[in-house]
Motif scaffolding. Structure first.
Motif, PDB file in Angstrom:
ATOM      1  N   ALA B  81      53.340  11.554  68.218  1.00 18.88           N
ATOM      2  CA  ALA B  81      52.841  10.454  67.392  1.00 18.88           C
ATOM      3  C   ALA B  81      53.919   9.931  66.441  1.00 18.88           C
ATOM      4  O   ALA B  81      54.723  10.702  65.884  1.00 18.88           O
ATOM      5  CB  ALA B  81      51.628  10.913  66.596  1.00 18.88           C
ATOM      6  N   SER B  82      53.897   8.621  66.261  1.00 20.97           N
ATOM      7  CA  SER B  82      54.813   7.987  65.312  1.00 20.97           C
ATOM      8  C   SER B  82      54.004   7.121  64.353  1.00 20.97           C
ATOM      9  O   SER B  82      52.859   6.741  64.639  1.00 20.97           O
ATOM     10  CB  SER B  82      55.847   7.137  66.046  1.00 20.97           C
ATOM     11  N   THR B  83      54.608   6.803  63.222  1.00 17.36           N
ATOM     12  CA  THR B  83      53.862   6.058  62.190  1.00 17.36           C
ATOM     13  C   THR B  83      53.416   4.691  62.688  1.00 17.36           C
ATOM     14  O   THR B  83      52.383   4.181  62.248  1.00 17.36           O
ATOM     15  CB  THR B  83      54.712   5.901  60.923  1.00 17.36           C
ATOM     16  N   ASN B  84      54.159   4.084  63.610  1.00 12.73           N
ATOM     17  CA  ASN B  84      53.752   2.770  64.114  1.00 12.73           C
ATOM     18  C   ASN B  84      52.585   2.845  65.090  1.00 12.73           C
ATOM     19  O   ASN B  84      52.136   1.818  65.616  1.00 12.73           O
ATOM     20  CB  ASN B  84      54.927   1.999  64.720  1.00 12.73           C
ATOM     21  N   GLN B  85      52.096   4.043  65.340  1.00 16.35           N
ATOM     22  CA  GLN B  85      50.883   4.204  66.143  1.00 16.35           C
ATOM     23  C   GLN B  85      49.640   4.374  65.268  1.00 16.35           C
ATOM     24  O   GLN B  85      48.533   4.582  65.788  1.00 16.35           O
ATOM     25  CB  GLN B  85      51.029   5.386  67.102  1.00 16.35           C
ATOM     26  N   THR B  86      49.816   4.264  63.976  1.00 16.82           N
ATOM     27  CA  THR B  86      48.657   4.201  63.070  1.00 16.82           C
ATOM     28  C   THR B  86      47.872   2.943  63.394  1.00 16.82           C
ATOM     29  O   THR B  86      48.418   1.831  63.361  1.00 16.82           O
ATOM     30  CB  THR B  86      49.127   4.173  61.606  1.00 16.82           C
ATOM     31  N   SER B  87      46.593   3.121  63.748  1.00 19.83           N
ATOM     32  CA  SER B  87      45.825   1.979  64.218  1.00 19.83           C
ATOM     33  C   SER B  87      44.377   2.394  64.467  1.00 19.83           C
ATOM     34  O   SER B  87      44.011   3.563  64.358  1.00 19.83           O
ATOM     35  CB  SER B  87      46.428   1.452  65.525  1.00 19.83           C
ATOM     36  N   MET B  88      43.569   1.396  64.833  1.00 19.19           N
ATOM     37  CA  MET B  88      42.220   1.637  65.336  1.00 19.19           C
ATOM     38  C   MET B  88      42.298   1.625  66.854  1.00 19.19           C
ATOM     39  O   MET B  88      42.821   0.680  67.441  1.00 19.19           O
ATOM     40  CB  MET B  88      41.262   0.548  64.855  1.00 19.19           C
TER      41      MET B  88
END
Lengths: 111, 111
Positions: B81-88
């Protein structure tokens, strides 16, 4: 690939005003669907249009499918606060197995 | 009542962790989808599956993989996981005609 463009991105209205969102496809669509997503919720199906020039109504909501089957619109008459949410259109996305969604129109209604 | 159930409504993970998002449908649908939803970007298709063990890339597959070992279950995997995968993340199920049925969504935060 196929693109589905939707405008406007945002619309703020006073309660009682009308609202329209427009959807345009880069290719001819066999059908088009509309979904509504309430704040904090998930998209929920509203309707599917199939025929060229088709018009369907659901109470204060009127859906149209263009004659060329490349565009569609959703019109809400006399908006209410319960209409708040994001409205998405979606069409078959170049494959038999998937739908391509527009980016949606976020509607806010001032009471 | 038809249902698409996503295993977690909210998750918080750390960068580099492996993340599993699971989705189960009870409608015997062939087609299942994983979408990602971010403000202003609409619903973007990550992967979809039209049969058990079959999968196809959507519009933004990078950084994700999927698994469909049983018809009713479709899993989305973030290997690191990477921070740019923070999402709904929204799962959907489709019988091939008519409406898509969406799950409630899984809001992932990657720190």
């Amino acid at each position: 690939g196929q693109q589905v463009m939707q405008i406007p991105q945002y619309q703020h209205v006073q309660e009682g005003e009308d609202f329209t969102t427009y959807c345009n496809s880069s290719t001819t669509l066999s059908n088009i669907q509309w979904y509504k997503q309430r704040p904090g919720g998930h998209p929920v199906f509203l309707i599917q249009l199939v025929k060229s020039g088709e018009v369907k109504k659901q109470k204060r909501l009127t859906f149209q499918f263009g004659e060329a089957k490349k565009n569609s619109s959703l019109h809400i008459t006399a908006t209410q606060t319960t209409d708040v949410g994001t409205y998405f259109c979606a069409g078959p996305g170049g494959s038999n197995y998937k739908l391509t969604f527009g980016k949606g129109t976020l509607l806010t209604v001032n009471p | 009542d038809v249902k698409v159930t996503q295993s977690s409504r909210y998750l918080v993970k750390r960068t580099g962790e492996k993340v599993f998002l699971e989705c189960v449908q009870d409608m015997d649908h062939e087609n299942m989808f994983w979408y990602r939803q971010d403000p202003g970007l609409g619903l973007r298709l990550i992967y979809f599956s039209y049969d058990v063990k079959m999968k196809e890339k959507g519009d933004i597959p990078e950084g994700y993989s999927v698994s469909r070992e049983k018809k009713e279950r479709f899993s989305l995997i973030l290997e690191s996981a990477s921070t740019n995968q923070t999402s709904m993340y929204l799962c959907a199920s489709w019988g091939g005609v008519g409406e898509l049925f969406f799950g409630e969504g899984s809001r992932l935060t990657v720190l």
